[in-house]
Design an enzyme around this catalytic site. Sequence first.
Site, PDB file in Angstrom:
ATOM      1  N   ASP A  45       0.923  -1.234  -0.017  1.00 53.45           N
ATOM      2  CA  ASP A  45       0.172   0.028   0.100  1.00 53.45           C
ATOM      3  C   ASP A  45       0.778   1.248  -0.159  1.00 53.45           C
ATOM      4  O   ASP A  45       2.077   1.251   0.313  1.00 53.45           O
ATOM      5  CB  ASP A  45      -0.818   0.219   1.259  1.00 53.45           C
ATOM      6  N   TYR A  73       6.634  -8.797   8.207  1.00 59.83           N
ATOM      7  CA  TYR A  73       6.260  -7.285   8.249  1.00 59.83           C
ATOM      8  C   TYR A  73       6.543  -6.834   9.777  1.00 59.83           C
ATOM      9  O   TYR A  73       6.563  -7.536  10.807  1.00 59.83           O
ATOM     10  CB  TYR A  73       4.746  -7.235   8.117  1.00 59.83           C
ATOM     11  N   ASP A  87      -6.314   2.019   7.673  1.00 64.19           N
ATOM     12  CA  ASP A  87      -4.713   2.443   7.759  1.00 64.19           C
ATOM     13  C   ASP A  87      -4.861   4.020   8.080  1.00 64.19           C
ATOM     14  O   ASP A  87      -6.158   4.555   8.068  1.00 64.19           O
ATOM     15  CB  ASP A  87      -4.313   2.067   6.464  1.00 64.19           C
ATOM     16  N   ARG A 177      -3.545  -5.035   7.583  1.00 67.46           N
ATOM     17  CA  ARG A 177      -4.563  -4.118   8.276  1.00 67.46           C
ATOM     18  C   ARG A 177      -5.774  -4.921   8.874  1.00 67.46           C
ATOM     19  O   ARG A 177      -6.316  -4.584   9.998  1.00 67.46           O
ATOM     20  CB  ARG A 177      -5.264  -3.355   6.798  1.00 67.46           C
TER      21      ARG A 177
END
Length: 603
Positions: A45, A73, A87, A177
């Site tokens: 993203d 991540y 987000d 997310r």
Amino acid sequence: MKKQNSDVSGIVLLKKHSGTTSFSSLSCVKRALGTTKVGHTGTLDSFADGLLVVLVGSLTHLVPHITNFDKTYLALIEFGSETDTLDPTGQVIKTGRIPAKDELLSVLPKFLGEIEQVPPLYSALHVDGKRASDLAREGKSVELKARKITVSKIELKDFYDNFALVEVSCSKGTYIRSLARDIAKECGTVAHLKELHRMRVGPFSLEDAVSDEAEIRSHLIGLTPEVASLCGMDTFVISKAFVSDFQNGRPLRKNMFVRDFSEPDAMSPVFKSEIALFYPNGKFAGCITRKMTERGEKFSYGFVVKNSSPKPLDDIGSAAREMKIYSWEQIAQGKFNKNFLEKGVALTIGSFDGSHLGHKALFKAVLGQKEKGFVPGVLTFTKSLRGYKNPKEYEGDLVSLSQKIENLEGEGFEFAVVVDFSSDFAKIKGSDFFSILKEKCGLKYLAEGADFHCGYKGATGMQEIAKIAGELNFSVDTIDSVIFEGERVSSSRIRKCVLQKQFQSVQKMLLKPFELDCTGFVWNVEELSENLKVISAKKREGKLLLPDGTYRVQVIFYVFSQKSGEAQNYRAANSDCTLENGNLRLAFSDNLISGFVRSIKFL
């Protein structure tokens, strides 16, 4: 307009910055390498940063392989507020309390393993042909179904105020997310993802990533066998005799590759359906797939990368002369070089397993015909005829097909016809066989030993060949056998000496040490200490292997260029080689392992 570089290909580990889309991040790669043929593997993203694995040129075909990798991540979760996009770019739609650290630690283990996850409403997933995010922005109701994902690691790295820093390793298709949303929900509150940093994609790490254009040019990674293995593919080498067949899309067969083709168990975890192919010079050739059927393995094309630099490596660091290679099918179809046909060819026929002193006498006779303007060549077979006729009793070939081709090329022949011996070929009568060679190749001269036979059931010997030669107007020389220590030199005799460990005699008859071709072996690496490594592999079927024991050997390694992915040179290292029950084991005092082990010389 700037000329596009259509030849460049490789892998770029790109460091994406926050605030840019994955697509726009590719601009610096395109400018640095002068190409538009690039593709990224796994979108990040725009608010996220970190590792973006970019494939360039012909390697864009590998996008699905890289996309399937697990990813790691670092996620910064902000508790107390949830946005519509989950987000920092969205609008706050819910608020809630801040959970305690102990509460969060008790919840995280619930998200380990295979779980169900509902993707974010604002995502690129398609619903009825439209992106879910586009439908949401239009105010339409969208219902996304839960999907199974796998989380292999989830660990709280830090916790302060209303923020939690969490490290996550997960499968393809995982939305961090959504994970932040679901963790908060399990705590009885709400959250959104404040920041996201991708640290790893399969074997590739953010530590090795670059972002500057100059760095991109110097850090382009070629696809080597090591990288292909990291991508979860098996690695095979195309036998030189079949490079043309492969590039022209002819049916794939086992004997086209240098590899152990003992029947694998389709249920075994070592069976890999995706195969990365490499040319004899080490350059990436493309991908094929295989699957198990009732009749054995079936191979299919994935994609082919043309070999732009086909010159083979003959010896350590030296390039050999290019020799044209034809299959028997190509000869029968009239695809032989027209210039060679017009000049006429000088030929010798045989298995030529090892290119020993006896063979060299034949080679000398044929190569001597260049003075008459004839083109010197050989007709040989993919493996020794003894291996075709008595496979259960046959000890194995002295050389692989690739080694045989290199030997013939090094002798100075301008072409070779390589026959994949079949039941149809075995039925050809001797007279018909030579008629084809006369008509399709322009046969003018033949050199053979006194015991040479050919044709159906070997019925055509030198006496019959002399008559055929008179009818077809080509000359024949019968070459005397070469005697060494009172016996005729032959491949069978050398094979026997190898099995009896008589290496000095072997070297005198071959004019070089016995060399085991290891191209295509799958090596397991064991690190015994910081300065000692051991690699081991199983014997490849059809190859001659010495009796069990420990031998002093010289190991030849491919040395690959990190930039181009091509074999640039060979490197030699002494080692002890232990053979036991068909397994080879090599020990080294330093880290020499780089791509393929090319061969082992028994001194």
